[in-house]
Scaffold this motif. Structure first.
Motif, PDB file in Angstrom:
ATOM      1  N   ARG A 503       0.857  -1.163   0.001  1.00  0.00           N
ATOM      2  CA  ARG A 503      -0.040   0.053   0.185  1.00  0.00           C
ATOM      3  C   ARG A 503       0.887   1.168   0.063  1.00  0.00           C
ATOM      4  O   ARG A 503       0.583   2.306  -0.518  1.00  0.00           O
ATOM      5  N   LEU A 504       2.048   1.219   0.737  1.00  0.00           N
ATOM      6  CA  LEU A 504       3.018   2.311   0.668  1.00  0.00           C
ATOM      7  C   LEU A 504       3.452   2.483  -0.719  1.00  0.00           C
ATOM      8  O   LEU A 504       3.613   3.688  -1.307  1.00  0.00           O
ATOM      9  N   ARG A 505       3.799   1.419  -1.326  1.00  0.00           N
ATOM     10  CA  ARG A 505       4.326   1.731  -2.917  1.00  0.00           C
ATOM     11  C   ARG A 505       3.292   2.034  -3.714  1.00  0.00           C
ATOM     12  O   ARG A 505       3.721   2.864  -4.480  1.00  0.00           O
ATOM     13  N   LYS A 506       2.184   1.664  -3.612  1.00  0.00           N
ATOM     14  CA  LYS A 506       1.079   2.260  -4.557  1.00  0.00           C
ATOM     15  C   LYS A 506       0.844   3.593  -4.173  1.00  0.00           C
ATOM     16  O   LYS A 506       0.636   4.383  -5.132  1.00  0.00           O
ATOM     17  N   GLY A 507       1.118   4.075  -2.852  1.00  0.00           N
ATOM     18  CA  GLY A 507       0.864   5.540  -2.740  1.00  0.00           C
ATOM     19  C   GLY A 507       1.940   6.481  -3.373  1.00  0.00           C
ATOM     20  O   GLY A 507       2.067   7.658  -3.954  1.00  0.00           O
ATOM     21  N   MET A 508       3.252   5.898  -3.402  1.00  0.00           N
ATOM     22  CA  MET A 508       4.585   6.608  -4.021  1.00  0.00           C
ATOM     23  C   MET A 508       4.577   6.421  -5.338  1.00  0.00           C
ATOM     24  O   MET A 508       4.723   7.359  -5.938  1.00  0.00           O
ATOM     25  N   TYR A 509       3.749   5.353  -6.057  1.00  0.00           N
ATOM     26  CA  TYR A 509       3.421   5.358  -7.375  1.00  0.00           C
ATOM     27  C   TYR A 509       2.487   6.417  -7.887  1.00  0.00           C
ATOM     28  O   TYR A 509       2.834   7.118  -8.802  1.00  0.00           O
ATOM     29  N   ALA A 510       1.605   6.898  -7.022  1.00  0.00           N
ATOM     30  CA  ALA A 510       0.555   7.883  -7.259  1.00  0.00           C
ATOM     31  C   ALA A 510       1.340   9.117  -7.225  1.00  0.00           C
ATOM     32  O   ALA A 510       0.969  10.077  -8.055  1.00  0.00           O
ATOM     33  N   VAL A 511       2.448   9.525  -6.350  1.00  0.00           N
ATOM     34  CA  VAL A 511       3.164  10.524  -6.222  1.00  0.00           C
ATOM     35  C   VAL A 511       3.814  10.961  -7.708  1.00  0.00           C
ATOM     36  O   VAL A 511       3.734  12.233  -8.094  1.00  0.00           O
ATOM     37  N   SER A 512       4.207   9.953  -8.449  1.00  0.00           N
ATOM     38  CA  SER A 512       4.921  10.348 -10.001  1.00  0.00           C
ATOM     39  C   SER A 512       4.054  10.191 -10.717  1.00  0.00           C
ATOM     40  O   SER A 512       4.322  10.685 -12.074  1.00  0.00           O
ATOM     41  N   ASN A 513       2.809   9.372 -10.792  1.00  0.00           N
ATOM     42  CA  ASN A 513       2.203   8.966 -12.076  1.00  0.00           C
ATOM     43  C   ASN A 513       0.733   9.721 -11.956  1.00  0.00           C
ATOM     44  O   ASN A 513      -0.138   9.547 -13.093  1.00  0.00           O
ATOM     45  N   ASN A 514       0.049  10.071 -11.008  1.00  0.00           N
ATOM     46  CA  ASN A 514      -1.244  10.590 -10.811  1.00  0.00           C
ATOM     47  C   ASN A 514      -1.216  12.125 -10.992  1.00  0.00           C
ATOM     48  O   ASN A 514      -0.037  12.837 -10.653  1.00  0.00           O
ATOM     49  N   ARG A 530       8.272   2.603 -14.960  1.00  0.00           N
ATOM     50  CA  ARG A 530       7.651   3.680 -14.151  1.00  0.00           C
ATOM     51  C   ARG A 530       8.330   3.707 -12.893  1.00  0.00           C
ATOM     52  O   ARG A 530       8.580   2.713 -12.247  1.00  0.00           O
ATOM     53  N   MET A 531       8.098   5.035 -12.491  1.00  0.00           N
ATOM     54  CA  MET A 531       8.940   5.408 -11.121  1.00  0.00           C
ATOM     55  C   MET A 531       7.740   5.494 -10.017  1.00  0.00           C
ATOM     56  O   MET A 531       6.690   6.112 -10.234  1.00  0.00           O
ATOM     57  N   ALA A 532       8.117   5.198  -8.923  1.00  0.00           N
ATOM     58  CA  ALA A 532       7.433   5.504  -7.681  1.00  0.00           C
ATOM     59  C   ALA A 532       8.430   6.366  -6.843  1.00  0.00           C
ATOM     60  O   ALA A 532       9.576   6.197  -6.754  1.00  0.00           O
ATOM     61  N   GLY A 533       7.778   7.358  -6.173  1.00  0.00           N
ATOM     62  CA  GLY A 533       8.642   8.304  -5.420  1.00  0.00           C
ATOM     63  C   GLY A 533       8.016   9.183  -4.249  1.00  0.00           C
ATOM     64  O   GLY A 533       6.947   8.821  -3.895  1.00  0.00           O
ATOM     65  N   LYS A 534       8.616  10.104  -3.667  1.00  0.00           N
ATOM     66  CA  LYS A 534       8.265  10.891  -2.810  1.00  0.00           C
ATOM     67  C   LYS A 534       9.018  12.237  -2.615  1.00  0.00           C
ATOM     68  O   LYS A 534      10.096  11.938  -2.494  1.00  0.00           O
ATOM     69  N   THR A 535       8.371  13.369  -2.616  1.00  0.00           N
ATOM     70  CA  THR A 535       9.045  14.571  -2.582  1.00  0.00           C
ATOM     71  C   THR A 535       8.897  14.954  -0.980  1.00  0.00           C
ATOM     72  O   THR A 535       8.344  14.445  -0.055  1.00  0.00           O
ATOM     73  N   GLY A 536      10.050  15.909  -0.809  1.00  0.00           N
ATOM     74  CA  GLY A 536      10.255  16.117   0.385  1.00  0.00           C
ATOM     75  C   GLY A 536      10.702  17.704   0.571  1.00  0.00           C
ATOM     76  O   GLY A 536      11.657  18.016  -0.318  1.00  0.00           O
ATOM     77  N   THR A 537      10.227  18.458   1.482  1.00  0.00           N
ATOM     78  CA  THR A 537      10.729  19.874   1.736  1.00  0.00           C
ATOM     79  C   THR A 537      11.049  20.061   3.376  1.00  0.00           C
ATOM     80  O   THR A 537      10.082  20.027   3.779  1.00  0.00           O
ATOM     81  N   SER A 538      12.184  20.300   3.707  1.00  0.00           N
ATOM     82  CA  SER A 538      12.456  20.445   5.002  1.00  0.00           C
ATOM     83  C   SER A 538      12.915  21.990   5.371  1.00  0.00           C
ATOM     84  O   SER A 538      13.563  22.636   4.760  1.00  0.00           O
ATOM     85  N   GLN A 539      12.097  22.572   6.366  1.00  0.00           N
ATOM     86  CA  GLN A 539      12.465  24.067   6.681  1.00  0.00           C
ATOM     87  C   GLN A 539      13.702  23.882   7.495  1.00  0.00           C
ATOM     88  O   GLN A 539      13.990  23.250   8.258  1.00  0.00           O
TER      89      GLN A 539
END
Length: 648
Positions: A503-514, A530-539
């Protein structure tokens, strides 16, 4: 007057006694002398032979050949090349100043190098050779050899020096060697005699330092005959030493060069890890530096330029840098909640743009809120409130334990300098380190990778590889030692529910493909990659209530050092992961705009083992990508393979 017979007899007896006494004394003297000669020539022969040989025979150490470094395909990363040098033995030279003056009439000597050599000579034993000039031409060597009678104690030699053909590409991985210093000797218990040879080189940082015992080898020795002036007449015998071990690394030189070029002049780091074996295919920190500058001693001007650069080129950001992981940590928070049964993938959390915690508002990055979010949607759109909510239910201790299961807050065992442990804080840690109780607000901050939470790019790559495979993938940098394969980092299955990981991988797939995914603009179009990923921004700064009310200042309107860090983690292909990548761009702003495009390009380069087809990119980006590829092709450093070295 004639003497009587009696008188004559008396005189004769006196003379006989004196003759016998004198003869006895002479016999005793001769006998004593003979015994002494026998004692010295027979009984003490070995001792006097040794004393005689010490006057004409010198025993000199032969520095071992340092082990060389190769990439996974056999390309040379660190090698030894012949170097002509002039050395002096002080006890053989006699008047050192006069000999040096004669030498300077023959060949040019660098004043700074000469002063350093003379200082070494004064504090070194008189029998040790000291290098006066290094890396000189054959013409200068010939002049010294021809004028040998006028240069007692001076010897031209051919030695080996360390060269890094890939220059800055591997500076942070391999490090560099340098002459042994007094500090180095103080850190070694019972140092080997070879370490006391002035200018002998050892690893200073990086893999060169961490694998010093393997790379250095064992010194040999030779006996040479010298004349009264200290001139070497002939070599009597030689005992060769043992060369250092050759190491083959897991890194791919071509990919490493691409990654370094793609990072460009950003203050950034990137790591590429093989999901199957844990092999580090690339591990880069930018900007970099040329390690060849350090081999013989870097100039003051060059060193000042490196230390005063605000982008910190000497720091190895890929393993040493510890950054708040930002939203790339959200998979860990979600996994802790799923494993604890606190939530399920379909359960939703309402996001109005903030969450009240202990009379304090914790804001979502989207001011107006995301509305109702489930697990997949929260990852796809990076909703902060979803993770505040589930984290407060699951608690920091479970989140911290899950972080360590996925490789965060753990110092990974790779032979590089200053590998950071990072930090996956919990209640006990805050009480022990800060003497304070853990607060609910601390948990909210940690849930989105802020607050006390810290991770290096290496740790983020390991985390991503473990999410992608469901195995405890461990990073591996050394592939083989003298041809002996080292243990794989494939790892055992993680102690988690594999269905939750899917389920985590499916969410990461949506980050890059939805279309609503935060990294949709950096998607890969090739269906089989196809790539699965997750963005991040740290203050890196606090945003006050007044600033929020007036409107948060955009990163591009802030000074560079006050902008947010940009992060992105990813893996591909989604259905059969081969590589995982992490990218951190210091003060780069948003992860989706600064880090994701770099990570996507690096991942494609690894998947295609070279420049990917333009069809892998969105159509609107292809002209820009084509120009970028042409520019990078010109910047890539040629890779030196063993056959090229032999041919040279």
């Amino acid at each position: 007057m004639r003497r009587s017979a009696r008188d004559m007899d008396k005189v004769q007896r006196v003379l006989t006694r004196r003759t016998l006494l004198l003869g006895g004394i002479q016999a005793a003297f001769i006998g004593g002398l003979a015994m002494r000669m026998r004692y010295m020539q027979v009984d003490q022969a070995d001792q006097f032979r040794l004393l005689a040989e010490e006057n004409r025979i010198n025993i000199r150490l032969i520095p071992p050949s340092r082990g060389e470094l190769f990439d996974r395909n056999g390309a040379i990363i660190a090698q030894n090349t012949p170097s002509y040098r002039i050395v002096m033995v002080r006890e053989d030279a006699g008047d050192v100043d006069a000999v040096v003056a004669n030498l300077q009439r023959l060949i040019p000597l660098d004043p700074e190098e000469l002063d350093r050599a003379l200082a070494e000579m004064r504090r070194s034993p008189p029998f040790l050779p000291v290098t006066l000039a290094d890396q000189i031409s054959w013409e200068h060597i010939s002049k010294v050899a021809v004028n040998a009678p006028a240069l007692p104690g001076i010897t031209p030699e051919v030695g080996l020096t360390r060269v890094y053909p890939q220059a800055s590409d591997f500076a942070h991985v391999v490090g560099y060697v340098g002459p042994v210093s007094d500090y180095d000797l103080s850190q070694i218990q019972d140092p080997e005699p070879v370490l006391r040879i002035p200018r002998f080189q050892i690893g200073k940082v990086g893999l060169e330092a961490k694998q010093e015992d393997l790379l250095r080898g064992k010194a040999g020795a030779k006996r040479v005959e010298v004349n009264a002036n200290g001139r070497v007449m002939r070599e009597l015998d030689r005992r060769e030493g043992k060369p250092g071990a050759d190491l083959q690394l897991t890194v791919d030189s071509a990919l490493q060069s691409y990654v370094q070029a793609r990072l460009g002049q950003e203050s950034a780091a990137a790591v590429v890890i093989d999901c199957e074996t844990g092999d580090l295919r690339a591990i880069a920190s930018a900007p970099s530096f040329d390690p060849n500058l350090f081999v013989r001693g870097i100039s003051v001007a060059d060193y000042r330029g490196l230390t005063e650069d605000p982008y910190r080129p000497l720091a190895n950001k890929s393993v040493q840098g510890a950054y708040p992981p930002g939203s790339t940590f959200k998979m860990i928070t979600a996994m802790a909640a799923l494993e604890a049964g606190i939530t399920n993938p379909e359960e939703t959390v309402y996001c109005p743009g903030f969450l009240e915690v202990s009379n304090r508002r914790f804001h979502c990055w989207k001011r107006g809120g995301h509305g109702h979010m489930n697990l997949e949607e929260s990852l796809e759109q990076s909703c902060d409130v979803y993770y505040y909510d589930v984290a407060l239910k699951v608690g920091i201790d479970r989140i911290s334990a899950m972080a360590e299961e996925f490789g965060l807050g753990v110092r990974h065992d790779i032979p590089m300098s200053a590998v950071a442990r990072g930090l996956a804080p919990n209640r006990d840690w805050k009480a022990r380190v800060h003497g304070q109780d853990w607060l609910v607000g601390d948990t909210a901050n940690a849930s989105i990778g802020q607050g006390f939470m810290l991770a290096s790019p290496l740790q983020l790559a390991v985390m991503t590889a473990r999410i992608a495979t469901g195995r405890k993938v461990a990073p591996r940098l050394v592939k083989s030692i003298d041809g002996v394969e080292q243990p794989s980092g494939a790892g055992e299955p993680l102690a988690v529910n594999q269905a939750n990981l899917r389920r985590l991988r499916k969410g990461m797939y949506a980050v890059s493909n939805n279309r609503r995914g935060t990294a949709y603009r950096s998607r890969i179009l090739a269906d089989d990659n196809r790539m699965a990923g997750k963005t991040g921004t740290s203050q890196v700064r606090n945003i006050t209530a007044a600033e929020r009310a007036a409107g948060v200042i955009r990163n591009e309107d802030l000074p560079w050092e006050r902008r947010d860090h940009a992060l992105f983690v990813c893996f591909a292909p989604f259905d059969n992961p081969r590589f995982a990548v992490s990218v951190v761009v210091e003060h780069g702003g948003g992860g989706s705009t600064a880090a994701a495009p770099i990570a996507r390009d690096i991942l494609l380069q690894a998947l295609y083992d070279g420049f990917p087809p333009l069809e892998s990119y969105p159509a609107k980006d292809r002209s820009r990508i084509e120009a970028q590829q042409e520019r990078l092709r010109r910047e890539l450093r040629p890779v030196t393979r063993p056959e090229d070295k032999d041919r040279a």
